[in-house]
Design a protein around this motif. Sequence first.
Motif, mmCIF file in Angstrom:
data_model
loop_
_atom_site.group_PDB
_atom_site.id
_atom_site.type_symbol
_atom_site.label_atom_id
_atom_site.label_comp_id
_atom_site.label_asym_id
_atom_site.label_seq_id
_atom_site.Cartn_x
_atom_site.Cartn_y
_atom_site.Cartn_z
ATOM 1 N N SER A 38 0.740 -1.170 -0.196
ATOM 2 C CA SER A 38 0.436 -0.202 0.551
ATOM 3 C C SER A 38 0.936 1.253 0.297
ATOM 4 C CB SER A 38 -0.844 -0.433 1.492
ATOM 5 O OG SER A 38 -0.411 -0.217 2.370
ATOM 6 N N ASP A 39 -0.141 2.394 -0.171
ATOM 7 C CA ASP A 39 0.841 4.021 -0.391
ATOM 8 C C ASP A 39 0.312 4.776 0.516
ATOM 9 O OD1 ASP A 39 1.655 6.333 -1.266
ATOM 10 O OD2 ASP A 39 3.560 5.074 -2.770
ATOM 11 N N TYR A 40 0.446 4.811 1.820
ATOM 12 C CA TYR A 40 -0.316 4.960 2.384
ATOM 13 C C TYR A 40 -0.300 7.372 2.301
ATOM 14 C CZ TYR A 40 -0.914 1.826 6.041
ATOM 15 O OH TYR A 40 -1.777 0.676 6.972
ATOM 16 N N THR A 41 0.168 7.434 1.648
ATOM 17 C CA THR A 41 0.112 9.075 1.194
ATOM 18 C C THR A 41 -1.354 8.990 0.253
ATOM 19 O OG1 THR A 41 2.004 10.090 2.308
ATOM 20 C CG2 THR A 41 0.832 11.245 0.515
ATOM 21 N N ALA A 42 -1.600 7.890 -0.648
ATOM 22 C CA ALA A 42 -2.291 7.969 -1.451
ATOM 23 C C ALA A 42 -3.234 7.502 -1.646
ATOM 24 C CB ALA A 42 -1.129 7.508 -2.637
ATOM 25 N N PHE A 43 -3.863 7.473 0.271
ATOM 26 C CA PHE A 43 -4.865 6.608 0.251
ATOM 27 C C PHE A 43 -5.964 8.505 0.198
ATOM 28 C CE2 PHE A 43 -4.533 3.667 4.385
ATOM 29 C CZ PHE A 43 -3.988 2.579 3.207
ATOM 30 N N ALA A 44 -6.862 8.010 -0.288
ATOM 31 C CA ALA A 44 -7.506 8.856 -0.439
ATOM 32 C C ALA A 44 -9.633 8.900 0.286
ATOM 33 C CB ALA A 44 -8.240 9.542 -1.710
ATOM 34 N N TRP A 45 -10.100 9.496 0.933
ATOM 35 C CA TRP A 45 -11.447 9.422 1.722
ATOM 36 C C TRP A 45 -12.103 10.773 1.669
ATOM 37 C CZ3 TRP A 45 -6.930 9.348 4.342
ATOM 38 C CH2 TRP A 45 -6.423 10.541 5.528
ATOM 39 N N HIS A 46 -13.640 10.524 1.771
ATOM 40 C CA HIS A 46 -14.568 11.605 2.039
ATOM 41 C C HIS A 46 -15.047 11.108 2.799
ATOM 42 C CE1 HIS A 46 -16.949 14.626 0.965
ATOM 43 N NE2 HIS A 46 -18.220 13.991 0.638
ATOM 44 N N PRO A 47 -15.945 12.446 3.685
ATOM 45 C CA PRO A 47 -15.747 13.321 4.212
ATOM 46 C C PRO A 47 -14.204 13.307 4.835
ATOM 47 C CG PRO A 47 -16.906 12.823 5.159
ATOM 48 C CD PRO A 47 -17.501 11.633 5.199
ATOM 49 N N ARG A 48 -14.213 14.832 4.878
ATOM 50 C CA ARG A 48 -11.947 15.364 4.723
ATOM 51 C C ARG A 48 -12.227 15.292 6.510
ATOM 52 N NH1 ARG A 48 -7.360 15.595 2.221
ATOM 53 N NH2 ARG A 48 -5.474 14.843 3.578
ATOM 54 N N LEU A 49 -12.592 14.513 7.275
ATOM 55 C CA LEU A 49 -12.506 14.727 8.602
ATOM 56 C C LEU A 49 -11.234 15.098 9.039
ATOM 57 C CD1 LEU A 49 -15.112 11.845 9.495
ATOM 58 C CD2 LEU A 49 -15.437 14.074 8.636
ATOM 59 N N PRO A 50 -10.776 16.359 9.904
ATOM 60 C CA PRO A 50 -9.286 16.622 10.843
ATOM 61 C C PRO A 50 -8.938 14.699 11.300
ATOM 62 C CG PRO A 50 -10.982 18.123 10.935
ATOM 63 C CD PRO A 50 -11.745 17.099 10.749
ATOM 64 N N ALA A 51 -9.603 14.406 12.337
ATOM 65 C CA ALA A 51 -9.501 13.024 12.858
ATOM 66 C C ALA A 51 -9.102 11.333 12.129
ATOM 67 C CB ALA A 51 -10.581 12.364 13.784
ATOM 68 N N LEU A 52 -9.183 11.788 11.003
ATOM 69 C CA LEU A 52 -8.303 10.818 10.025
ATOM 70 C C LEU A 52 -6.882 11.615 9.528
ATOM 71 C CD1 LEU A 52 -11.390 9.207 7.778
ATOM 72 C CD2 LEU A 52 -10.043 8.908 10.294
ATOM 73 N N ASP A 53 -6.954 12.665 9.028
ATOM 74 C CA ASP A 53 -6.429 13.376 9.003
ATOM 75 C C ASP A 53 -4.840 13.471 9.757
ATOM 76 O OD1 ASP A 53 -6.935 14.999 6.858
ATOM 77 O OD2 ASP A 53 -6.971 16.444 6.987
ATOM 78 N N GLU A 54 -5.253 13.437 11.146
ATOM 79 C CA GLU A 54 -4.610 13.516 12.503
ATOM 80 C C GLU A 54 -3.829 11.778 12.205
ATOM 81 O OE1 GLU A 54 -4.751 14.189 17.234
ATOM 82 O OE2 GLU A 54 -5.910 13.824 15.363
ATOM 83 N N TRP A 55 -5.135 10.905 11.740
ATOM 84 C CA TRP A 55 -4.527 9.321 11.931
ATOM 85 C C TRP A 55 -3.525 8.949 11.069
ATOM 86 C CZ3 TRP A 55 -5.906 6.761 7.849
ATOM 87 C CH2 TRP A 55 -5.009 5.382 7.564
ATOM 88 N N MET A 56 -3.578 10.028 9.642
ATOM 89 C CA MET A 56 -2.595 9.328 8.733
ATOM 90 C C MET A 56 -1.420 10.462 9.400
ATOM 91 S SD MET A 56 -1.651 8.297 5.728
ATOM 92 C CE MET A 56 -3.189 8.371 4.536
ATOM 93 N N ARG A 57 -1.046 11.279 9.681
ATOM 94 C CA ARG A 57 -0.019 11.990 10.419
ATOM 95 C C ARG A 57 0.536 10.884 11.122
ATOM 96 N NH1 ARG A 57 -3.226 16.714 9.872
ATOM 97 N NH2 ARG A 57 -3.419 16.651 12.180
ATOM 98 N N LEU A 58 -0.446 10.467 12.508
ATOM 99 C CA LEU A 58 0.495 9.308 13.268
ATOM 100 C C LEU A 58 0.912 8.425 12.983
ATOM 101 C CD1 LEU A 58 0.597 9.376 16.321
ATOM 102 C CD2 LEU A 58 -1.419 8.403 16.545
ATOM 103 N N TYR A 59 0.216 7.642 11.730
ATOM 104 C CA TYR A 59 0.906 7.074 11.517
ATOM 105 C C TYR A 59 2.082 6.626 10.260
ATOM 106 C CZ TYR A 59 1.013 2.381 8.241
ATOM 107 O OH TYR A 59 1.879 0.338 8.462
ATOM 108 N N GLN A 60 2.751 7.632 10.242
ATOM 109 C CA GLN A 60 3.290 7.941 9.173
ATOM 110 C C GLN A 60 4.797 8.113 9.962
ATOM 111 O OE1 GLN A 60 3.932 9.012 5.338
ATOM 112 N NE2 GLN A 60 2.180 8.729 4.175
ATOM 113 N N GLN A 61 4.246 8.601 10.830
ATOM 114 C CA GLN A 61 5.304 8.853 11.703
ATOM 115 C C GLN A 61 5.718 7.759 13.247
ATOM 116 O OE1 GLN A 61 4.336 11.884 15.166
ATOM 117 N NE2 GLN A 61 5.700 11.256 16.109
ATOM 118 N N ILE A 62 4.344 6.933 13.074
ATOM 119 C CA ILE A 62 5.392 5.796 14.381
ATOM 120 C C ILE A 62 5.950 4.912 12.781
ATOM 121 C CG2 ILE A 62 4.126 3.452 15.041
ATOM 122 C CD1 ILE A 62 4.252 6.310 16.268
ATOM 123 N N ALA A 63 5.315 4.684 11.682
ATOM 124 C CA ALA A 63 5.612 3.694 11.066
ATOM 125 C C ALA A 63 7.583 3.964 10.462
ATOM 126 C CB ALA A 63 4.854 3.596 9.471
#
Length: 264
Positions: free
Chosen positions: A139-164
Amino acid sequence: MEAVYTHGHHESVLRSHRWRTAGNSAAYLLPHLKPHMKVLDVGSGPGTITADLASRVGHVTASEVSAEALGLARAEVSARGLGNVDFAVADVHALGFDDDTFCVTHAHQVLQHVGDPVRALREMRRATKPGGIVAARDSDYTAFAWHPRLPALDEWMRLYQQIARGNGGEPDAGRRLLSWARAAGFDDITATSSTWCFATPDDRAWWGGMWSERVLHSAMARQALATGAATEADLRRISEGWLAWAADGDGWLSILHGEILCRV
């Protein structure tokens, strides 16, 4: 650098991994499989893809980094009554098999978690017969796309990238598979992509519910708290965001994967 597996083996993680089949996770490889083939499935996880592959080829060897992890695949293979699978504890950087052993060496969602993906691909190539195939999908996490663009999911993406990345992995592995294969010495490479899409109410409930648990209870959650990357309040907010996304009738999520078929 030796990488640490970001997801761990919490039940919520295994629920996600057991959903995977050869059809939804290795369709790019299936047309190339023949009944006589001997296949190595690197990082077999709970064994659902392994067992599907075994129904299509002559023999499959499932490998994992520990006997405990390998036990998950053993249980799946046993439950299906398959007799053409064996098991080996092996690190993809040093597989321990003889040269030119397998017709196909396959890895699904593995290279994003290893310390040296180029070395891993070289080792997969070494274990594969001339004329055989090394196949990988990530998978390619930065290329994930979703709607609606909820701030909590943006936060999830940042956290996952940092941890990984803190664990020595590369969460955007999908876009890098071709470059890693070229660096590993392959010159006959077919690079493609495919997606998983979650948009029906049932799919959203399953995916969103699964991630709402993973954020709170999986190895990723423990790592986030231990490193100070997130607080318990942060994780609860992200968990609630996944449930809000799942409950939204407009909710849609697409997960991009890169794929490579490399001829040896």
